[in-house]
Motif scaffolding. Structure first.
Motif: not given
Lengths: 254, 590
Positions: B412-413, B415-417, B491-492
């Motif tokens: 999930l997302a 780029r936010a990891n 989720f990363t």
């Protein structure tokens, strides 16, 4: 002190950063400048440990950061260029998670988050999902997350992006205040006026290479130019801006 | 003075350019049914493997059903009797087709409505809303068509072959018009049935989007998606078998038949094939009427809601602010474990895609349980320890644990990891130990707790407690086994398509069901015999210790690291040879 020694980064054989060496001392704000694609953000990411160097070494307080990356990360705070956050979390949830991941004491961190949210004028929106935040609000979350653990090294990549005037002024003073308290601050920005006001020392990068590394005052004297903007234009822009703008206007009207 | 909007420099968009715009948008929408940003960098934005796997799964299903039809064919039976006898098989095909399309509609739920990103990018360009709408409809129709075609690739020819009159020669076989009529009838029926289900889902979606504010629609939309998923699975597995002339004509079944569209399309197939029977005529009419109402209603609701949504996306936020009371979660161990569990819980609760994927696995589990519970053996006494309930609890535990573990691998997302990488202030083994906690909290604990509530309320407590101990150990074995070599924070990590082996997973699932079946028989005996029960606990305990030891050993090895990027296995083994024993031989860059 943060020190880069002949640091290079190659992507598929192409050098994004080429033999970069400089020092950022405690107590001063070091500006890290360069045009788009000059390798600023790549250098920042290497300094954070997010990507590895192809060659050269990065030292913090005299020790290679890769030698004990975990201890280094505990002392470093980073504001990335782009505000990528987990949008399904609220601002508060995100900051609490960062505190937990950094193994900070829960009660003390909760109080600190609460105060910081208040000071950054984000308290009223702390329970709203980040997906509903404006760019400036996201930037504030990133700033709080970077400051939460009282880092000794602060890496700021375009920290003023999207901030309103008031918060921008607070941040400008804060950067100077933190440097005055002995932190190492490396500050990358395209806003040369802000850099000129905040930084005492600048490193200018062009096509992956360092083309200037000195105090702003020395550069002014040395190059006999009045402003940082004119110094930057001379060293890193190296093109006739007026001619290019004329050409663009001609092209779109053709 | 009126300003002239179009001038020589800015002429209106010509028809040719509109076609180009349509083509470009159609391609974009078609290949964006899967979010490319979730893929690993090693996948280089290529979703062909993922789509290939999806198509292969449907083709596999079609080939099995196709073979089953050929096995069902009986040349000795009189043709009239055989045709009526085949109703059951035809109904199975139609209802499975409707289930597949229903699941497809649910999975592509977000792809059918305009997306905020699209609107913010495309609304600034001189693209007409009608072009956007048509490109979206064409892309969705293409995906739906491919799904229908893949599912019927084999059955679409084997069923008409089995139903057609026997031919004396190959020439007769090729030239027989009845055969072509059957093929056409089959495909028209399947396309109609698929279209009916897809339009129903789209119509409900369109109606909700038309009537509600965008933020309310988004919230309700998640509930609708889940409700549709449960409805399709329940109807498929729970609908009674009525595919005989007697059952279809019985007065007491008419009310039920009015609510079971799969039987309407069975009637339509009979009518189109020319096998008219009084039992199927009203059903065929109902199919046609239903199709017309749903098709027309959906066309209006979807078109209206599409243009309204385009406007609302810009005007209204996607998500409204939450309240404080919905945000609190308890601690789940040390700060790292708490962070990972809370992150996982929030992601599963708030990410629709992840929730749907988990629901899919739970749906499979419940489907197996429903099938098992409908057997005559299961209708016996439920208030004492019995095999169906024991079997059900084990199957649900398997589906939940495996499903959760698979969902954890979907990012999930991405780029936010970076925040997880930047705050990695503990050693990798500590992270890998903490990663186990979310699976136990989100999968093993809920199933165990729900089972405890059920068994303690209907069985004598000793019996219930005995089974709960076994179920807990089984859950631990499964969880540790699923975590063998799992080095990702839930989720990363990016997703690399083409790594799952569906055929192996299918065989493994069959093997697991057999194992559970045998284990249930053994446990049923052991619950009445303390020695056998103690033996079983010792065996399970040893298994827990072994699998835990292996998981921990892998997590604490020198090679252990937290993985954020899924990479394909290296195809070239690096020998580490050095020129003159000193200088590394650098790879040539092209």
């Amino acid at each position: 002190m943060l020190e880069l020694r002949k640091v290079s980064k190659r992507f598929l054989g192409i050098a994004a950063v080429d033999n970069v060496s400089f020092r950022a001392r405690a107590g001063e704000v070091t500006g890290y400048l360069g045009p788009n694609g000059s390798g600023k953000s790549t250098t920042m990411k290497m300094i954070t440990g997010l990507i590895e160097t192809t060659s050269g070494e990065i030292l913090f307080d005299g020790e290679r950061i890769q030698r004990n990356l975990i201890a280094y990360k505990q002392r470093m705070g980073y504001v990335p260029e782009e505000p990528h956050l987990y949008a399904h979390l609220s601002g508060l949830e995100y900051l609490v998670m960062v505190g937990q991941l950094r193994a900070l004491a829960a009660k003390h961190t909760a109080e600190r988050i609460d105060r910081l949210l208040m000071l950054f004028a984000l308290h009223g929106d702390q329970h709203a999902p980040i997906s509903a935040y404006s760019k400036g609000m996201r930037q504030k979350v990133l700033l709080i997350a970077a400051l939460l653990h009282n880092p000794d090294l602060l890496l700021l990549d375009e920290p003023f992006s999207g901030l309103d005037v008031g918060t921008g002024l607070v941040l400008r003073s804060l950067i100077q205040e933190l440097a005055a308290r002995g932190k190492v601050v490396l500050f990358s920005s395209h806003e040369l006026e802000t850099v000129e006001r905040v930084c005492s020392h600048v490193v200018i990068l062009h096509r992956g290479k360092v083309v200037a590394d000195d105090s702003i005052e020395s550069l002014r004297t040395l190059m006999a130019l009045p402003t940082l903007e004119s110094i930057f234009s001379q060293l890193a822009v190296q093109q006739d801006t007026a001619a290019i703008s004329r050409e663009i206007a001609d092209l779109i009207q053709a | 003075m009126m300003t002239k909007l179009f001038n020589d420099d800015h002429p209106p968009v010509s028809d040719d350019r509109k076609t180009t715009q349509f083509r470009v948008l159609y391609r974009q929408f078609l290949f964006r049914m899967v979010d490319l940003e979730l893929l690993s960098a090693s996948a280089r934005g290529d979703i062909s493997k993922l789509l290939g796997q999806f198509a292969a799964l449907l083709l596999f299903l079609s080939s099995w059903l196709g073979l089953a039809i050929l096995g069902f064919w009986d040349s000795e039976m009189p043709r009239e009797a055989f045709i009526i006898n085949a109703w059951g098989m035809e109904h199975l095909l139609i209802s499975t087709m409707m289930l597949v399309v229903g699941l497809f509609a649910i999975l592509s739920w977000d792809s059918t409505v305009p997306d905020r990103r699209d609107v913010l990018v495309l609304a600034l360009l001189p693209v007409r809303a009608r072009t956007l709408f048509l490109a979206k409809v064409a892309a969705v129709a293409t995906s739906l068509g491919l799904t229908v075609a893949a599912f019927n690739a084999f059955t679409g020819f084997t069923l008409p072959l089995a139903l057609a009159p026997t031919s004396a020669s190959l020439l007769q076989l090729i030239l027989s018009p009845a055969r072509y009529r059957l093929i056409a009838a089959y495909w028209i029926t399947m396309i109609s049935a698929g279209g009916f289900i897809f339009c129903s889902v789209l119509g409900v979606q369109g109606l909700a989007a038309q009537l509600l504010a965008r933020s309310q629609f988004l919230r309700l939309s998640a509930l609708l998606q889940m409700a549709a998923f449960c409805l399709f699975l329940s109807v498929y597995f729970l609908q009674p078998s009525l595919a005989t002339p007697h059952a279809l004509m019985a007065a007491q079944n008419q009310h039920l038949l009015a609510w079971l569209p799969s039987y309407w399309f069975l009637g339509l197939f009979q009518e189109l094939s020319g096998f008219t029977h009084p039992a199927v005529v009203p059903l065929a009419w109902r199919a046609l009427t239903g199709l017309a109402i749903v098709g027309l209603g959906t066309a209006v609701a979807y078109a209206l809601s599409y243009f309204r949504t385009l406007r609302k996306i810009v005007e209204e936020p996607d998500i409204v602010a939450g309240s404080r009371r919905h945000h609190w979660l308890p601690p789940f161990g040390n700060s790292l474990e708490t962070a990972l569990v809370q992150f996982s819980v929030r992601t599963l609760l708030r990410s629709r895609q992840h929730r749907m994927m988990l629901a899919f696995y739970l749906g499979i589990g419940f489907a197996i349980v429903i099938l098992f519970m409908r057997t005559p053996r299961a209708q016996q006494q439920l208030s004492a320890a019995n095999a169906p309930l024991l079997f059900s609890s084990f199957v649900i535990m398997c589906a939940w644990v495996v499903g959760t573990r698979i969902v954890f691998s979907m990012p999930l997302a991405l780029r936010a990891n970076w925040i997880f990488r930047l705050t990695e202030v503990r050693s990798a083994p500590e992270y890998l130990a903490a990663i186990r906690r979310p699976l136990f909290v989100l999968a093993v604990a809920p199933v165990w707790a729900a089972s405890a509530a059920l068994f303690l309320s209907i069985w004598p407590w000793r019996m219930a407690a005995g089974h709960l101990v076994v179920l807990g150990l089984w859950g631990m074995i499964l969880a540790y086994f699923c975590l063998l070599g799992f080095q990702k924070i839930p989720f990363t990590c990016s997703y690399l398509p083409g790594k799952s082996f569906l055929h192996m997973a299918f065989l493994a699932a069959l093997g697991l069901l057999l194992l559970i079946g045998k284990g249930v028989d053994f446990e049923l005996r052991a619950l009445h015999d303390p020695v056998s029960y103690a033996t079983m606990l010792v065996i399970l305990g040893i298994a827990v210790v072994l699998v835990r030891w292996r998981t921990v050993a892998l997590a604490t090895s020198d090679e252990a690291f937290v993985q954020f990027e899924e990479a394909p296995p290296t195809e070239v083994f690096v020998l580490g040879l050095y020129r003159d024993g000193v200088l590394p031989i650098e790879p040539r860059s092209n």
